[in-house]
Design a protein around this motif. Sequence first.
Motif, PDB file in Angstrom:
ATOM      1  N   VAL A 114       0.580  -0.998   0.288  1.00 59.06           N
ATOM      2  CA  VAL A 114       0.099   0.012   0.209  1.00 59.06           C
ATOM      3  C   VAL A 114       1.033   1.372   0.404  1.00 59.06           C
ATOM      4  N   GLU A 115       1.934   1.261   0.544  1.00 63.96           N
ATOM      5  CA  GLU A 115       3.011   2.269   0.884  1.00 63.96           C
ATOM      6  C   GLU A 115       2.729   3.295  -1.154  1.00 63.96           C
ATOM      7  N   PRO A 116       3.026   2.478  -1.760  1.00 58.58           N
ATOM      8  CA  PRO A 116       3.122   3.401  -2.977  1.00 58.58           C
ATOM      9  C   PRO A 116       2.179   4.582  -3.265  1.00 58.58           C
ATOM     10  N   TYR A 117       0.719   3.457  -3.040  1.00 65.03           N
ATOM     11  CA  TYR A 117      -0.140   4.207  -3.036  1.00 65.03           C
ATOM     12  C   TYR A 117      -0.489   5.168  -2.065  1.00 65.03           C
ATOM     13  N   GLU A 118       0.196   5.531  -0.769  1.00 62.41           N
ATOM     14  CA  GLU A 118       0.207   6.558   0.030  1.00 62.41           C
ATOM     15  C   GLU A 118       0.040   7.814  -0.439  1.00 62.41           C
ATOM     16  N   LEU A 119      -0.683   9.027  -0.396  1.00 66.44           N
ATOM     17  CA  LEU A 119       0.344  11.035  -0.727  1.00 66.44           C
ATOM     18  C   LEU A 119       0.709  10.933   0.224  1.00 66.44           C
ATOM     19  N   PRO A 120       2.495  11.562  -0.386  1.00 71.13           N
ATOM     20  CA  PRO A 120       3.069  12.849   0.540  1.00 71.13           C
ATOM     21  C   PRO A 120       2.592  13.198   0.066  1.00 71.13           C
ATOM     22  N   VAL A 121       2.924  14.263   2.315  1.00 68.10           N
ATOM     23  CA  VAL A 121       3.069  15.618   1.947  1.00 68.10           C
ATOM     24  C   VAL A 121       3.625  16.174   1.478  1.00 68.10           C
ATOM     25  N   LEU A 122       3.477  17.567   1.074  1.00 69.33           N
ATOM     26  CA  LEU A 122       4.286  18.558   0.513  1.00 69.33           C
ATOM     27  C   LEU A 122       4.487  19.857   1.308  1.00 69.33           C
ATOM     28  N   ASN A 123       5.701  20.168   1.148  1.00 63.37           N
ATOM     29  CA  ASN A 123       6.149  20.763   2.507  1.00 63.37           C
ATOM     30  C   ASN A 123       5.815  22.177   1.273  1.00 63.37           C
ATOM     31  N   ALA A 124       6.322  22.906   2.245  1.00 61.88           N
ATOM     32  CA  ALA A 124       6.580  24.558   0.976  1.00 61.88           C
ATOM     33  C   ALA A 124       7.852  24.402   0.400  1.00 61.88           C
ATOM     34  N   GLU A 125       7.659  24.985  -0.887  1.00 58.43           N
ATOM     35  CA  GLU A 125       9.146  24.925  -1.459  1.00 58.43           C
ATOM     36  C   GLU A 125       9.427  26.751  -2.380  1.00 58.43           C
ATOM     37  N   LEU A 126      10.322  26.682  -2.440  1.00 54.15           N
ATOM     38  CA  LEU A 126      11.025  28.118  -3.237  1.00 54.15           C
ATOM     39  C   LEU A 126      10.999  27.513  -4.174  1.00 54.15           C
TER      40      LEU A 126
ATOM     41  N   LYS B  25      -4.456   8.342   7.298  1.00 56.94           N
ATOM     42  CA  LYS B  25      -4.911   9.436   8.605  1.00 56.94           C
ATOM     43  C   LYS B  25      -3.985  10.548   7.933  1.00 56.94           C
ATOM     44  N   VAL B  26      -4.056  11.528   8.158  1.00 59.75           N
ATOM     45  CA  VAL B  26      -4.267  12.829   7.085  1.00 59.75           C
ATOM     46  C   VAL B  26      -2.793  13.455   7.859  1.00 59.75           C
ATOM     47  N   THR B  27      -1.728  13.314   6.857  1.00 60.64           N
ATOM     48  CA  THR B  27      -0.269  13.815   7.567  1.00 60.64           C
ATOM     49  C   THR B  27      -0.066  15.308   7.506  1.00 60.64           C
ATOM     50  N   LYS B  28       0.562  15.737   8.074  1.00 61.07           N
ATOM     51  CA  LYS B  28       0.519  17.513   7.780  1.00 61.07           C
ATOM     52  C   LYS B  28       2.235  17.155   7.277  1.00 61.07           C
ATOM     53  N   PRO B  29       2.007  19.354   6.582  1.00 63.14           N
ATOM     54  CA  PRO B  29       2.995  19.914   6.205  1.00 63.14           C
ATOM     55  C   PRO B  29       3.759  19.481   7.595  1.00 63.14           C
ATOM     56  N   LYS B  30       5.212  19.604   7.330  1.00 64.64           N
ATOM     57  CA  LYS B  30       6.588  20.283   8.748  1.00 64.64           C
ATOM     58  C   LYS B  30       6.289  21.593   8.742  1.00 64.64           C
TER      59      LYS B  30
END
Length: 471
Positions: A145-157, A205-210
Amino acid sequence: MKVLKRMTFLILCLTLMFCISAFVMGAEKKDDKGTIKRGVRINGENVSGMKKKEATQKVRDAVNKKTNIKVKIKVGDYTCETRLVDLGYEWSNVDIVDDAIEYGKVGSPVTRYVNNAQLRNGGKDFKIKMKLNEKKMKKKFKKAVEPYELPVLNAELKATGHGFKILKEDNGYEVDQKKSTANFAKYVNKKWDGKSDINFTATTKVTKPKYTVKDCMKVSNKPMGTFTTSVSGGAQNETRNKNIKVGVKKLDGHTVYPGEQFSCNEHLAPWTEANGWYNAGTYVGNKVEDSLGGGICQVSSTLYNALLRAEIKVVKRFPHSMSVSYVDFAADAALAGDYKDLVFENNTDAPIYIQGHYDGGSITFNIYGHDTRKKWHEVKYESELIKTIPVKKITVKDPTKPEGFVEVEEGHVGRVAKLWKITYEHGKQVSKELLHESKYKMVPTKTIKGTGKNIKETESSDKKKETTAGR
């Protein structure tokens, strides 16, 4: 009288047992010991008269049918498709064929008599037993299932040429492995009918950006550290300069978050043509030879000096085997295979941004971030040459070359140097710190003289090999 009755009863029992044994033995003579008796079934399938190999194949076919059941796991907006066998569902009673072969043939005469009687009256059906190996399932479920998780996106420059554009952060989601695997095991073991395809929804479960836009807004448009090196021109440096251009492009534009480490090799490797690299001169042992990526060390050395001036923590840095000309002694940073790398860590309280630029004549790296250093704080770096090892001259006789052949391989001066970090406050020196000491090999100038007789001279004499290139 009582003794006589007891003796009579004992004789009758012995006679009965003898008769049963004789009957069973007689029945067994008709049945090959390696063949399953008439009336035996496995999972409802008649296996009478089969030998072990044939019956085992029949059981395996039935097991494969069960383990190849399709499983669809819904993960957020995506569906992962797999099979039960890939989730640890396995055959548990692997001795079932041996049990079927032995039925009616082993045990006491009474047991065999009873078993054979059962075979004559309805038969015996052995059931294939399956189980979910939960320890295996948990590992395999996670991997599936790991490939189907949605990675969190940190703000980016992103550099725009007139400041930075900040790409907004976004939530992701991941599978709650503990709940999902427990629910999956419960469904398979208690609710599943044992034959239908499985449709299962994983608990997420929801993961929030750091790091958010707010963190990126701390980054200044003025670089914390910058450094430039000159690039040699000419046709002889064409492929080397192509590598430099490729290397700068691969390192440009990365956002590195607080506490995160950045490895140059991870972003540059593999050293293959498919990854954009060209053959150019690089140090190999005591020689300069063409290899893919030759010249890339000028890129890493330029970046290293920009990091020093930004006072970013350098975790790994290696000197060249021989000295280079594009930076001061002990201020270089070599890359080689997977054993020499430049690694740094963001030791600030905000993201840092790496900006690289190549204009054909020079390389520049800028390090942007949240510069909390005081305006009157300043750092300089000083290279101190501790020792110089003059080039020796050696002559080597080569019998594979004709008499009169001469070839000269120019050597390298050996050096030992230190790099000092000098800190100033309000224009006054407040500290002088030794960063490291670097040693560079002395390579002798080698004159190769041919001593072979009756060998045609195919190469010009007094040939010189220039060894000024390097990775």
